[in-house]
Design a protein around this motif. Structure first.
Motif, PDB file in Angstrom:
ATOM      1  N   TYR A   1       0.839  -1.199   0.000  1.00 51.02           N
ATOM      2  CA  TYR A   1       0.000   0.000   0.000  1.00 51.02           C
ATOM      3  C   TYR A   1       0.879   1.257   0.000  1.00 51.02           C
ATOM      4  CZ  TYR A   1      -3.138  -3.684   1.546  1.00 51.02           C
ATOM      5  OH  TYR A   1      -3.837  -4.856   1.633  1.00 51.02           O
ATOM      6  N   ASP A   2       2.079   1.118  -0.537  1.00 44.93           N
ATOM      7  CA  ASP A   2       3.041   2.225  -0.516  1.00 44.93           C
ATOM      8  C   ASP A   2       2.650   3.329  -1.498  1.00 44.93           C
ATOM      9  OD1 ASP A   2       4.353   0.590   1.192  1.00 44.93           O
ATOM     10  OD2 ASP A   2       6.162   0.359  -0.008  1.00 44.93           O
ATOM     11  N   ILE A   3       3.234   4.488  -1.278  1.00 43.05           N
ATOM     12  CA  ILE A   3       3.139   5.596  -2.231  1.00 43.05           C
ATOM     13  C   ILE A   3       4.331   5.495  -3.174  1.00 43.05           C
ATOM     14  CG2 ILE A   3       3.247   8.103  -2.494  1.00 43.05           C
ATOM     15  CD1 ILE A   3       1.828   8.273   0.238  1.00 43.05           C
ATOM     16  N   ASN A   4       4.061   5.470  -4.463  1.00 43.67           N
ATOM     17  CA  ASN A   4       5.093   5.369  -5.489  1.00 43.67           C
ATOM     18  C   ASN A   4       5.142   6.665  -6.285  1.00 43.67           C
ATOM     19  OD1 ASN A   4       5.315   2.771  -4.596  1.00 43.67           O
ATOM     20  ND2 ASN A   4       4.447   1.805  -6.421  1.00 43.67           N
ATOM     21  N   ILE A   5       6.347   7.198  -6.449  1.00 41.76           N
ATOM     22  CA  ILE A   5       6.544   8.418  -7.233  1.00 41.76           C
ATOM     23  C   ILE A   5       7.551   8.091  -8.321  1.00 41.76           C
ATOM     24  CG2 ILE A   5       7.027  10.891  -7.152  1.00 41.76           C
ATOM     25  CD1 ILE A   5       6.942  10.615  -4.046  1.00 41.76           C
ATOM     26  N   ASP A   6       7.116   8.061  -9.580  1.00 43.32           N
ATOM     27  CA  ASP A   6       8.027   7.841 -10.701  1.00 43.32           C
ATOM     28  C   ASP A   6       8.661   9.181 -11.073  1.00 43.32           C
ATOM     29  OD1 ASP A   6       7.364   5.225 -10.697  1.00 43.32           O
ATOM     30  OD2 ASP A   6       6.131   5.273 -12.513  1.00 43.32           O
ATOM     31  N   ILE A   7       9.995   9.209 -11.068  1.00 45.66           N
ATOM     32  CA  ILE A   7      10.730  10.465 -11.245  1.00 45.66           C
ATOM     33  C   ILE A   7      11.645  10.373 -12.455  1.00 45.66           C
ATOM     34  CG2 ILE A   7      12.372  12.059 -10.188  1.00 45.66           C
ATOM     35  CD1 ILE A   7      11.333  11.099  -7.461  1.00 45.66           C
ATOM     36  N   GLU A   8      11.561  11.363 -13.315  1.00 45.49           N
ATOM     37  CA  GLU A   8      12.492  11.492 -14.436  1.00 45.49           C
ATOM     38  C   GLU A   8      13.695  12.306 -13.948  1.00 45.49           C
ATOM     39  OE1 GLU A   8      12.764  13.721 -18.784  1.00 45.49           O
ATOM     40  OE2 GLU A   8      10.816  13.468 -17.809  1.00 45.49           O
TER      41      GLU A   8
ATOM     42  N   ASP B   1       8.865  -4.721 -23.864  1.00 50.00           N
ATOM     43  CA  ASP B   1       9.946  -4.815 -24.839  1.00 50.00           C
ATOM     44  C   ASP B   1      11.079  -3.828 -24.582  1.00 50.00           C
ATOM     45  OD1 ASP B   1       8.544  -6.777 -26.188  1.00 50.00           O
ATOM     46  OD2 ASP B   1       7.435  -5.318 -27.393  1.00 50.00           O
ATOM     47  N   GLU B   2      10.909  -2.962 -23.578  1.00 49.69           N
ATOM     48  CA  GLU B   2      11.940  -1.966 -23.319  1.00 49.69           C
ATOM     49  C   GLU B   2      13.211  -2.632 -22.802  1.00 49.69           C
ATOM     50  OE1 GLU B   2      10.747   1.476 -21.071  1.00 49.69           O
ATOM     51  OE2 GLU B   2       8.645   1.043 -21.487  1.00 49.69           O
ATOM     52  N   VAL B   3      14.358  -2.094 -23.175  1.00 51.16           N
ATOM     53  CA  VAL B   3      15.636  -2.633 -22.709  1.00 51.16           C
ATOM     54  C   VAL B   3      16.138  -1.891 -21.478  1.00 51.16           C
ATOM     55  CG1 VAL B   3      16.298  -3.455 -24.974  1.00 51.16           C
ATOM     56  CG2 VAL B   3      16.900  -1.124 -24.304  1.00 51.16           C
ATOM     57  N   GLY B   4      15.571  -0.753 -21.177  1.00 51.83           N
ATOM     58  CA  GLY B   4      15.997   0.028 -20.018  1.00 51.83           C
ATOM     59  C   GLY B   4      14.820   0.720 -19.366  1.00 51.83           C
ATOM     60  N   PHE B   5      15.115   1.533 -18.387  1.00 53.88           N
ATOM     61  CA  PHE B   5      14.076   2.231 -17.635  1.00 53.88           C
ATOM     62  C   PHE B   5      14.102   3.719 -17.971  1.00 53.88           C
ATOM     63  CE2 PHE B   5      15.341  -1.404 -14.991  1.00 53.88           C
ATOM     64  CZ  PHE B   5      14.107  -2.038 -14.841  1.00 53.88           C
ATOM     65  N   LYS B   6      12.951   4.346 -17.819  1.00 52.66           N
ATOM     66  CA  LYS B   6      12.831   5.778 -18.082  1.00 52.66           C
ATOM     67  C   LYS B   6      12.758   6.582 -16.785  1.00 52.66           C
ATOM     68  CE  LYS B   6      10.393   5.152 -22.475  1.00 52.66           C
ATOM     69  NZ  LYS B   6       9.133   5.422 -23.222  1.00 52.66           N
ATOM     70  N   HIS B   7      12.341   5.920 -15.710  1.00 52.62           N
ATOM     71  CA  HIS B   7      12.128   6.626 -14.460  1.00 52.62           C
ATOM     72  C   HIS B   7      12.745   5.854 -13.300  1.00 52.62           C
ATOM     73  CE1 HIS B   7       8.417   7.621 -16.931  1.00 52.62           C
ATOM     74  NE2 HIS B   7       9.034   8.784 -16.825  1.00 52.62           N
ATOM     75  N   ILE B   8      13.002   6.574 -12.230  1.00 54.96           N
ATOM     76  CA  ILE B   8      13.366   5.965 -10.955  1.00 54.96           C
ATOM     77  C   ILE B   8      12.172   6.124 -10.032  1.00 54.96           C
ATOM     78  CG2 ILE B   8      14.922   6.078  -8.970  1.00 54.96           C
ATOM     79  CD1 ILE B   8      17.013   7.260 -10.876  1.00 54.96           C
ATOM     80  N   GLU B   9      11.857   5.059  -9.306  1.00 52.16           N
ATOM     81  CA  GLU B   9      10.687   5.086  -8.441  1.00 52.16           C
ATOM     82  C   GLU B   9      11.092   5.379  -6.998  1.00 52.16           C
ATOM     83  OE1 GLU B   9       7.076   2.324  -8.869  1.00 52.16           O
ATOM     84  OE2 GLU B   9       8.263   1.403  -7.276  1.00 52.16           O
ATOM     85  N   ALA B  10      10.510   6.420  -6.443  1.00 56.01           N
ATOM     86  CA  ALA B  10      10.664   6.689  -5.009  1.00 56.01           C
ATOM     87  C   ALA B  10       9.468   6.074  -4.311  1.00 56.01           C
ATOM     88  CB  ALA B  10      10.728   8.187  -4.753  1.00 56.01           C
ATOM     89  N   GLU B  11       9.738   5.289  -3.263  1.00 59.56           N
ATOM     90  CA  GLU B  11       8.657   4.530  -2.633  1.00 59.56           C
ATOM     91  C   GLU B  11       8.735   4.680  -1.116  1.00 59.56           C
ATOM     92  OE1 GLU B  11       6.781   0.002  -2.970  1.00 59.56           O
ATOM     93  OE2 GLU B  11       8.252   0.757  -4.427  1.00 59.56           O
ATOM     94  N   ILE B  12       7.572   4.905  -0.492  1.00 55.30           N
ATOM     95  CA  ILE B  12       7.529   5.081   0.947  1.00 55.30           C
ATOM     96  C   ILE B  12       6.144   4.692   1.470  1.00 55.30           C
ATOM     97  CG2 ILE B  12       6.812   7.517   0.809  1.00 55.30           C
ATOM     98  CD1 ILE B  12       9.201   6.008   3.436  1.00 55.30           C
TER      99      ILE B  12
ATOM    100  N   ALA C   1      12.022   6.021   0.626  1.00 53.65           N
ATOM    101  CA  ALA C   1      12.359   7.438   0.425  1.00 53.65           C
ATOM    102  C   ALA C   1      12.129   8.170   1.750  1.00 53.65           C
ATOM    103  CB  ALA C   1      11.520   8.037  -0.687  1.00 53.65           C
ATOM    104  N   GLU C   2      13.156   8.215   2.586  1.00 51.23           N
ATOM    105  CA  GLU C   2      12.978   8.750   3.936  1.00 51.23           C
ATOM    106  C   GLU C   2      12.863  10.265   3.971  1.00 51.23           C
ATOM    107  OE1 GLU C   2      17.487   8.815   5.649  1.00 51.23           O
ATOM    108  OE2 GLU C   2      16.593   6.852   5.256  1.00 51.23           O
ATOM    109  N   GLN C   3      13.345  10.934   2.938  1.00 54.11           N
ATOM    110  CA  GLN C   3      13.174  12.389   2.821  1.00 54.11           C
ATOM    111  C   GLN C   3      12.605  12.711   1.446  1.00 54.11           C
ATOM    112  OE1 GLN C   3      17.356  13.580   3.968  1.00 54.11           O
ATOM    113  NE2 GLN C   3      16.237  15.190   5.045  1.00 54.11           N
TER     114      GLN C   3
END
Length: 601
Positions: free
Chosen positions: A273-280, A334-345, A395-397
């Motif tokens: 039930y975490d909060i996910n923030i996808d960040i570019e 089909d993607e070979v890489g990622f576009k975003h980093i996910e911050a999760e808390i 993501a503590e901060q």
């Protein structure tokens, strides 16, 4: 100026970073230098091209008669130069000019500063004449309704040669809540780097890595499955390590733009039930993406998929040996890489199997940041249950800043992850175990970069940068005795910075203070330390079953939970989560005469 002493100056790092953040300006910058001086009018004769930075025209002194400036950039040209930079008359040009004699600059330019006219939340406002008074070019916060562009270039009054400051270090004396600058010296080089990075890339703030990186060891974390078909000790979250760095594994800061923000609602297997923030990420933080573990469909993901096919709820309907032997459903795409980093808390505790999904207030705060900048801090990991996706987790901060009509609002959040998945050493496996990633208490250090121009603390008046706290939400925040005071940074009998907490939640200090590189402002950090979550020793002895009998195990009072036998850590200690969500409004308070107030930046 015919005689110029040799000077080597570093480029404006902040200006470079902002050009990189705008794709159009970045493409322009890679194709050609944004500013070109010409020997003759109408863009003829010899040329000198310049990128972002500060330039002493030792090889083109008093030669320029015309100039080209690319869209999105500004070139400030000075009449003279010395070891401190440009002086004399100056003009900030944001467009091509075929004849510099219109500004009394024909064959006069000796020093040039080139920078991008836009940075997050701010835009450059050029020199102007307002009500008969000269207003120097300056940065202004973005407006909801931008003012029409000023196409009129104005020459500044002549400024005297620069004062060469000594290399003496700043000295300060602390007396209770008052810090006095007794000797004002130059900012140290390391402090300059910190200040520039905070101010230009991280919404004006350094997080918990302000005083150095926090090392985590190398152990990964297991995850309870909440499913009879899947063991509860599967290694799930692994720390990342930059291949270029021979040191250990660390918590990291990520700064970028919010692509998506949501609160997950997954019950049953691997409940979440975490909060996910996808960040570019901003370009300066792209290594957290490009040097992360590659995209991969994992065994854990196959197990989850197979378990979902052979069970109803958490009841196994087919034995494991009858599971299909396929590699599973390759849902990584089909993607070979990622576009975003996910911050999760997980900001709030949800009892296992007893959670009623409700949207968190923090999730809504992040949702409205979509398309806007945000900064997060925490362990840099990859998730084996999520295609090895790179994450800052927990993501503590989390922080960001917003321009206000009367200043800047800093939104600051510190969490002790309430999922309880990163609290105990027995949840960790393999490698070195220094301390569980999110064990309480979690500190939240926020070092806010400030700048007070020297001309705002002159003899005829002063300007104070006031920082004032407003609470948003808090739970289990540690309080410090007698901390609810007004904290001031003073110089020559005047208050430069004032912090008003309205609570006992902070330890406060002023650090890394000194003169700016140009010597015309006092810079430094207002450092705030707060802590959330608690750990309490609840026993000094317990009985455990060993070899068919009960054996007494004892530890002394005030023991370190990271030093006791990890098998019994949760029997000797009680850990509780916590969170503190607050904002700080920074305003400029002045007692200057009314005709001077317009000069406050």
């Amino acid at each position: 100026m015919k005689a110029i002493s040799f000077l080597v100056l570093l480029s404006f790092a902040f200006a470079t970073s902002y050009s990189q953040k705008d794709p159009d300006r970045a493409r322009l910058y890679t194709k050609a230098q944004p500013v070109t001086l010409y020997e003759h009018g109408n863009f003829a004769g010899q040329t000198k091209s310049m990128g972002i930075g500060q330039f002493l025209l030792s090889d083109f002194n008093d030669l320029a008669s015309s100039i080209k400036v690319a869209a999105g950039f500004c070139a400030v040209i000075y009449e003279h130069a010395d070891a401190g930079g440009g002086y004399g008359i100056s003009v900030d040009l944001m467009e091509d000019r075929h004849d510099l004699s219109a500004f009394n600059f024909n064959d006069k330019a000796s020093y040039v500063i080139v920078f991008s006219t836009i940075r997050p939340g701010y835009t450059w406002v050029r020199n102007a004449i307002v009500n008969g008074q000269f207003i120097a070019g300056h940065w202004e916060r973005e407006r909801a309704r931008p003012l029409p562009p000023n196409t009129v270039a104005v020459v500044s009054p002549s400024r005297p040669p620069n004062v060469t400051t000594t290399a003496v270090a700043t000295a300060m004396q602390v007396n209770g809540p008052t810090t006095t600058i007794t000797t004002l010296g130059n900012m140290q080089q390391g402090d300059k780097v910190l200040w520039d990075k905070a101010y230009n890339l991280q919404s004006g703030i350094y997080g918990n890595d302000f005083r150095g990186r926090e090392e985590l060891g190398s152990a990964c974390f297991q995850r309870a499955s909440n499913n009879a078909a899947i063991p509860d000790n599967i290694n799930f979250w692994y720390l990342q390590k930059d291949s270029r760095d021979h040191r250990g594994f660390f918590k990291r800061t990520l700064s970028g733009k919010v692509a998506v923000a949501r609160q997950v609602n997954i019950a049953g297997t691997f409940a979440d039930y975490d909060i996910n923030i996808d960040i570019e990420p901003l370009p300066e933080y792209m290594d957290l993406l490009t040097r992360a573990h590659p995209r991969e469909y994992t065994t854990i993901m196959r197990l989850q998929y197979e378990a979902s096919k052979v069970s109803i709820g958490n009841i196994l309907t087919k034995p494991i040996w009858q599971w299909e032997s396929s590699s599973g459903q390759a849902d990584c795409g089909d993607e070979v890489g990622f576009k975003h980093i996910e911050a999760e808390i997980a900001p709030e505790y949800w009892p296992q199997g007893n959670h009623t999904f409700g949207r968190s207030a923090f999730a809504d705060m992040c949702l409205i940041r979509t398309g806007k900048n945000i900064c997060v801090y925490g362990p840099w990991i990859y998730d084996m249950g999520h295609c090895c996706h790179p994450e800052i987790h927990p993501a503590e901060q989390v922080w960001w800043s917003e321009p206000q009509s009367n200043g800047v609002k800093y939104n600051l959040n510190v969490f002790c992850d309430a999922s309880r998945r990163f609290w105990w050493r027995k949840q960790m496996d393999d490698g070195t175990k220094l301390r569980p990633w999110a064990a309480p208490p979690i500190k939240g250090l926020f070092a806010i970069a400030f700048e007070v121009p020297l001309d705002q603390i002159s003899a005829f008046g002063q300007v104070t940068k006031k920082f004032e706290v407003s609470n948003v939400e808090h739970y289990n925040v540690i309080e410090y005795p007698n901390a609810d005071q007004t904290y001031n940074l003073q110089y020559q009998g005047k208050t430069l910075v004032s912090f008003i907490p309205h609570n006992n939640a902070f330890k406060v200090s002023f650090e890394n203070v000194g003169l700016s590189p140009a010597g015309n402002a006092v810079r430094g950090f207002l450092v705030l330390e707060t802590s959330v979550g608690t750990v309490t020793q609840v026993a000094t002895s317990i009985y455990v079953a060993q070899g068919g009998q009960l054996v007494k195990v004892t530890i002394p009072p005030n023991s370190d939970p990271d030093k006791v036998d990890q098998r019994y850590e949760d029997k000797f200690f009680k850990k509780e989560d916590g969170r503190y969500m607050f904002s700080i409004l920074q305003t400029s308070v002045t007692n200057r005469p009314a005709n001077e107030a317009g000069r406050i930046n």
